[in-house]
Design a protein around this motif. Sequence first.
Motif, PDB file in Angstrom:
ATOM      1  N   LEU A 242     -36.783  -4.936  28.353  1.00  0.00           N
ATOM      2  CA  LEU A 242     -36.033  -5.936  28.098  1.00  0.00           C
ATOM      3  C   LEU A 242     -34.769  -5.748  27.410  1.00  0.00           C
ATOM      4  CD1 LEU A 242     -35.817  -9.236  27.630  1.00  0.00           C
ATOM      5  CD2 LEU A 242     -37.255  -8.961  25.671  1.00  0.00           C
ATOM      6  N   GLU A 243     -34.796  -4.922  26.593  1.00  0.00           N
ATOM      7  CA  GLU A 243     -33.510  -4.514  25.910  1.00  0.00           C
ATOM      8  C   GLU A 243     -32.341  -4.118  26.662  1.00  0.00           C
ATOM      9  OE1 GLU A 243     -36.503  -3.755  25.083  1.00  0.00           O
ATOM     10  OE2 GLU A 243     -36.907  -4.154  22.948  1.00  0.00           O
ATOM     11  N   ARG A 244     -32.720  -3.299  27.949  1.00  0.00           N
ATOM     12  CA  ARG A 244     -31.871  -2.849  28.816  1.00  0.00           C
ATOM     13  C   ARG A 244     -31.268  -4.025  29.883  1.00  0.00           C
ATOM     14  NH1 ARG A 244     -33.467   2.458  31.786  1.00  0.00           N
ATOM     15  NH2 ARG A 244     -33.984   3.848  29.797  1.00  0.00           N
ATOM     16  N   ILE A 245     -31.987  -5.008  30.139  1.00  0.00           N
ATOM     17  CA  ILE A 245     -31.740  -5.737  30.938  1.00  0.00           C
ATOM     18  C   ILE A 245     -30.803  -6.886  30.260  1.00  0.00           C
ATOM     19  CG2 ILE A 245     -33.554  -7.540  30.714  1.00  0.00           C
ATOM     20  CD1 ILE A 245     -31.443  -7.046  34.057  1.00  0.00           C
ATOM     21  N   VAL A 246     -30.852  -7.322  28.982  1.00  0.00           N
ATOM     22  CA  VAL A 246     -30.210  -8.040  28.114  1.00  0.00           C
ATOM     23  C   VAL A 246     -28.919  -7.282  27.886  1.00  0.00           C
ATOM     24  CG1 VAL A 246     -30.194  -8.692  25.515  1.00  0.00           C
ATOM     25  CG2 VAL A 246     -32.285  -9.072  26.814  1.00  0.00           C
ATOM     26  N   ALA A 247     -29.046  -6.027  27.578  1.00  0.00           N
ATOM     27  CA  ALA A 247     -27.523  -5.240  27.448  1.00  0.00           C
ATOM     28  C   ALA A 247     -26.582  -5.586  28.689  1.00  0.00           C
ATOM     29  CB  ALA A 247     -27.700  -3.813  27.425  1.00  0.00           C
ATOM     30  N   VAL A 248     -27.218  -5.539  29.956  1.00  0.00           N
ATOM     31  CA  VAL A 248     -26.456  -5.895  31.236  1.00  0.00           C
ATOM     32  C   VAL A 248     -26.143  -7.272  31.193  1.00  0.00           C
ATOM     33  CG1 VAL A 248     -26.909  -6.194  33.705  1.00  0.00           C
ATOM     34  CG2 VAL A 248     -27.828  -3.993  32.635  1.00  0.00           C
ATOM     35  N   MET A 249     -27.006  -8.318  30.856  1.00  0.00           N
ATOM     36  CA  MET A 249     -26.514  -9.681  30.870  1.00  0.00           C
ATOM     37  C   MET A 249     -25.437  -9.957  29.709  1.00  0.00           C
ATOM     38  SD  MET A 249     -28.394 -10.620  32.987  1.00  0.00           S
ATOM     39  CE  MET A 249     -27.812 -12.641  33.224  1.00  0.00           C
ATOM     40  N   GLN A 250     -25.481  -9.081  28.378  1.00  0.00           N
ATOM     41  CA  GLN A 250     -24.665  -9.308  27.734  1.00  0.00           C
ATOM     42  C   GLN A 250     -23.164  -8.590  27.749  1.00  0.00           C
ATOM     43  OE1 GLN A 250     -26.358  -9.385  23.969  1.00  0.00           O
ATOM     44  NE2 GLN A 250     -27.876 -11.068  24.333  1.00  0.00           N
ATOM     45  N   ASN A 251     -23.276  -7.799  28.873  1.00  0.00           N
ATOM     46  CA  ASN A 251     -22.167  -6.890  29.342  1.00  0.00           C
ATOM     47  C   ASN A 251     -21.565  -6.047  28.001  1.00  0.00           C
ATOM     48  OD1 ASN A 251     -20.259  -6.080  31.168  1.00  0.00           O
ATOM     49  ND2 ASN A 251     -18.738  -7.567  30.735  1.00  0.00           N
ATOM     50  N   VAL A 252     -22.600  -5.111  27.451  1.00  0.00           N
ATOM     51  CA  VAL A 252     -22.232  -4.505  26.356  1.00  0.00           C
ATOM     52  C   VAL A 252     -22.644  -3.055  26.645  1.00  0.00           C
ATOM     53  CG1 VAL A 252     -22.269  -6.069  24.560  1.00  0.00           C
ATOM     54  CG2 VAL A 252     -24.542  -4.940  25.205  1.00  0.00           C
ATOM     55  N   GLU A 253     -22.077  -1.946  26.307  1.00  0.00           N
ATOM     56  CA  GLU A 253     -22.294  -0.597  26.749  1.00  0.00           C
ATOM     57  C   GLU A 253     -23.913  -0.121  26.198  1.00  0.00           C
ATOM     58  OE1 GLU A 253     -20.084   2.381  27.302  1.00  0.00           O
ATOM     59  OE2 GLU A 253     -18.936   0.789  28.612  1.00  0.00           O
ATOM     60  N   THR A 254     -24.280  -0.400  25.231  1.00  0.00           N
ATOM     61  CA  THR A 254     -25.403   0.000  24.662  1.00  0.00           C
ATOM     62  C   THR A 254     -26.513  -1.278  24.103  1.00  0.00           C
ATOM     63  OG1 THR A 254     -25.158   0.014  22.113  1.00  0.00           O
ATOM     64  CG2 THR A 254     -24.241   1.968  23.518  1.00  0.00           C
ATOM     65  N   VAL A 255     -27.836  -0.805  24.156  1.00  0.00           N
ATOM     66  CA  VAL A 255     -28.760  -1.870  23.687  1.00  0.00           C
ATOM     67  C   VAL A 255     -28.541  -2.268  22.116  1.00  0.00           C
ATOM     68  CG1 VAL A 255     -30.535  -1.292  25.508  1.00  0.00           C
ATOM     69  CG2 VAL A 255     -30.222  -0.159  23.101  1.00  0.00           C
ATOM     70  N   PHE A 256     -27.870  -1.292  21.326  1.00  0.00           N
ATOM     71  CA  PHE A 256     -27.558  -1.694  20.000  1.00  0.00           C
ATOM     72  C   PHE A 256     -26.484  -2.828  19.942  1.00  0.00           C
ATOM     73  CE2 PHE A 256     -29.339   2.545  20.276  1.00  0.00           C
ATOM     74  CZ  PHE A 256     -30.650   2.488  19.357  1.00  0.00           C
ATOM     75  N   GLU A 257     -25.922  -3.037  20.792  1.00  0.00           N
ATOM     76  CA  GLU A 257     -24.680  -4.093  20.650  1.00  0.00           C
ATOM     77  C   GLU A 257     -25.338  -5.388  21.025  1.00  0.00           C
ATOM     78  OE1 GLU A 257     -21.159  -2.213  22.625  1.00  0.00           O
ATOM     79  OE2 GLU A 257     -22.177  -0.489  22.121  1.00  0.00           O
ATOM     80  N   THR A 258     -26.511  -5.542  21.366  1.00  0.00           N
ATOM     81  CA  THR A 258     -27.224  -6.865  22.072  1.00  0.00           C
ATOM     82  C   THR A 258     -27.494  -7.612  20.825  1.00  0.00           C
ATOM     83  OG1 THR A 258     -29.245  -5.824  22.067  1.00  0.00           O
ATOM     84  CG2 THR A 258     -28.131  -5.851  24.296  1.00  0.00           C
ATOM     85  N   ASP A 259     -27.932  -9.115  21.121  1.00  0.00           N
ATOM     86  CA  ASP A 259     -28.385  -9.662  19.961  1.00  0.00           C
ATOM     87  C   ASP A 259     -29.710  -9.062  19.467  1.00  0.00           C
ATOM     88  OD1 ASP A 259     -29.930 -10.783  22.290  1.00  0.00           O
ATOM     89  OD2 ASP A 259     -30.569 -12.097  20.937  1.00  0.00           O
ATOM     90  N   ALA A 260     -30.388  -8.128  20.113  1.00  0.00           N
ATOM     91  CA  ALA A 260     -31.841  -7.971  19.467  1.00  0.00           C
ATOM     92  C   ALA A 260     -31.344  -7.069  18.156  1.00  0.00           C
ATOM     93  CB  ALA A 260     -32.534  -6.847  20.647  1.00  0.00           C
ATOM     94  N   PHE A 261     -30.264  -6.374  18.277  1.00  0.00           N
ATOM     95  CA  PHE A 261     -29.916  -5.557  17.000  1.00  0.00           C
ATOM     96  C   PHE A 261     -29.176  -5.731  16.366  1.00  0.00           C
ATOM     97  CE2 PHE A 261     -32.206  -2.562  20.090  1.00  0.00           C
ATOM     98  CZ  PHE A 261     -33.226  -2.065  19.369  1.00  0.00           C
ATOM     99  N   GLN A 262     -28.247  -6.652  16.757  1.00  0.00           N
ATOM    100  CA  GLN A 262     -26.959  -6.953  15.948  1.00  0.00           C
ATOM    101  C   GLN A 262     -27.140  -7.557  14.637  1.00  0.00           C
ATOM    102  OE1 GLN A 262     -23.547  -6.266  15.976  1.00  0.00           O
ATOM    103  NE2 GLN A 262     -24.140  -4.825  17.687  1.00  0.00           N
ATOM    104  N   PRO A 263     -27.903  -8.430  14.274  1.00  0.00           N
ATOM    105  CA  PRO A 263     -28.339  -8.824  12.941  1.00  0.00           C
ATOM    106  C   PRO A 263     -28.890  -7.715  12.142  1.00  0.00           C
ATOM    107  CG  PRO A 263     -29.569 -10.356  14.561  1.00  0.00           C
ATOM    108  CD  PRO A 263     -28.980  -9.238  15.249  1.00  0.00           C
ATOM    109  N   ALA A 264     -29.572  -6.810  12.418  1.00  0.00           N
ATOM    110  CA  ALA A 264     -29.951  -5.717  11.826  1.00  0.00           C
ATOM    111  C   ALA A 264     -28.975  -4.637  11.396  1.00  0.00           C
ATOM    112  CB  ALA A 264     -31.130  -4.905  12.536  1.00  0.00           C
ATOM    113  N   ILE A 265     -28.036  -4.510  12.602  1.00  0.00           N
ATOM    114  CA  ILE A 265     -26.905  -3.596  12.257  1.00  0.00           C
ATOM    115  C   ILE A 265     -25.990  -4.269  11.154  1.00  0.00           C
ATOM    116  CG2 ILE A 265     -24.752  -2.600  13.310  1.00  0.00           C
ATOM    117  CD1 ILE A 265     -26.995  -1.350  14.964  1.00  0.00           C
ATOM    118  N   GLU A 266     -25.795  -5.395  11.109  1.00  0.00           N
ATOM    119  CA  GLU A 266     -24.980  -6.159  10.125  1.00  0.00           C
ATOM    120  C   GLU A 266     -25.427  -6.061   8.909  1.00  0.00           C
ATOM    121  OE1 GLU A 266     -24.308 -10.297  11.274  1.00  0.00           O
ATOM    122  OE2 GLU A 266     -23.076  -9.737  13.338  1.00  0.00           O
ATOM    123  N   LYS A 267     -26.740  -6.109   8.881  1.00  0.00           N
ATOM    124  CA  LYS A 267     -27.518  -6.013   7.367  1.00  0.00           C
ATOM    125  C   LYS A 267     -27.248  -4.547   7.057  1.00  0.00           C
ATOM    126  CE  LYS A 267     -30.110  -7.680   4.193  1.00  0.00           C
ATOM    127  NZ  LYS A 267     -29.691  -9.142   3.455  1.00  0.00           N
TER     128      LYS A 267
END
Length: 605
Positions: A242-267
Amino acid sequence: MTTSEVRQKFLDFFREKGHAIIPSASVVPENDPTVLFTTAGMQPLVPYLIGQPHPMGKRLADAQKCVRTDDIEEVGDNRHLTFFEMLGNWSLGDYFKQESITWSFEFLTDEKWLGIDPEKIYVTVFEGDEDAPRDEDSIGIWQALYQVRGINAEVGDRIRAYPKKKNWWGPAGITGPCGPDTEIFYMTGKPHDPAFGPECHQNCDCGRFVEIWNNVFMQYDKQADGSFKPLAQQNVDTGMGLERIVAVMQNVETVFETDAFQPAIEKIGELSGKTYDGNERAFRIVADHVRAATFIIGDARGVVPSNVGQGYIVRRLLRRAIREGRRLGIKDAFTHLIAEVYVGKYGSHYSELEQNLPKIIDEMKKEEEKFGKTLEKGMKELEKMLSKSSISGEDAFLLFSSYGFPLELTEEILKEKGMQVDREVFAAEFKKHQDLSRTASAGVFKGGLADNSVETTRLHTATHLLHQALRSVLGDHVMQKGSNITAERLRFDFSHPQKMTPEEIKKVEDLVNEAIKKDYPVHCEQLPVDEAKKRGAIGLFEDKYAQMGDKINVYFVGNEDKGFFSKEICGGPHVEHTGELGSFKIQKEEAVSAGVRRIKATVTG
Ligand code: SER
């Protein structure tokens, strides 16, 4: 499209194609001696892939919680994750290659679903060898699909064939269902990086291609002698990270830039006062490891940090995250704050996380306190050892036993300095000091498939007999709290307030052995939850299934006219007659925690 939306679309799509949507199985597998965690969506389904009827039918789909721990040390780069969600659809002897490939292509490219440009989709197939022929069927199906979209699909370019190493899925070195697969890649449009070889192709690691989906066509059952026997039924097993396909859909370079991780990265940024840019590795390690620990502790069969088994992995994950957090300058306990962010993000789909939030917070705080107390001292000790000479296996054991440094953490710190630890000496020390744990010795973090060997099947049936015998002897307060089976023994945890007396142990043993002597038949029925309860079936997952209102498998041991010996909700597999168990012996009865006892037992003959 958010992570939740992609997950939902996937499940909706396959529901429309006649699939029953099943809940994610626990991330801590039951009765599977070969793995510590569920590593793929198909793993909890192995009994059904080898022929048992699934109560929900022949077409299933789900989002499965998975943990792969082989690559913990790789986490920090741009793609490795320990925890991930795997979207999957299955045919249990129902549809095969035609439907499977067509639906994958439809879901990915149709505007109604993901709407990915079909020009960007590349695939691979199995090239054939002495065990199985080249997968001409898949090639033909792909070519026809591309043709309809006006795309030329040459073999050797858009479709490429590879050997087993790439296009075969199944157990590594052990027995079980397997077969050729076809993998689907997303072409990012980046230029090829010649550092990875002269020519780019689907399996080139330069980053131009990202693997997004795997369709496995399970036609064979790998035998213990290494041969491949055709399976009674032809299955489909697909898996999409799921994380990988979401990275493709959100057009970002890595899974860490998707909405799955962004709130935690911000924290993490907020807590450390540092930015992600320039500190990617530390941010990713914290983000990945705390997410994995949140799901493992927060599971319905959750495990807490310890020095053995899955608990040791949780400890390693948390301690590695804590160390990175300290490096980023976070002074106070913080892992539980990041866990809260994840529970906020995932709790609506995985309600167990919400239910277990207090436990997650509590365990993380405790672990951080424990490790925090010794981390500084341990680092000092390590530096001292290093200033004298290299670190021996004995030193590494001292760091482990006195300062709580998981072996791998010491190894990692040393690796940064170009050194290593002697694992054998470490393991020998470990053995000297306590029962050798499966996990603390080298090389046990590998994934694999359930091994439904004769021994484990017998021990599984013995577990049902034991469960019932305990209830008969000790009372109905006895409930299963955990079960684990290896080829050698069963281990059964159950609720009971005090130590069993030798007489009680003997009585339980005798009851089980009588049931074996009577050679009771074992059979399985698919029943609606209400009906199963009405008929007195016991079992762990009652509540979870009760919400679903669907049918479940119930195993009956004994004869109806005399009243069954045991009735239990279970996925199997089991022997057909209890006589196959030989004789049953309780080897050990001990405490696990307040109110929970543990029995280890064997069968022989
Ligand atoms: N079992 C396959 C995988 O894990 C497909 O689900 O890739």
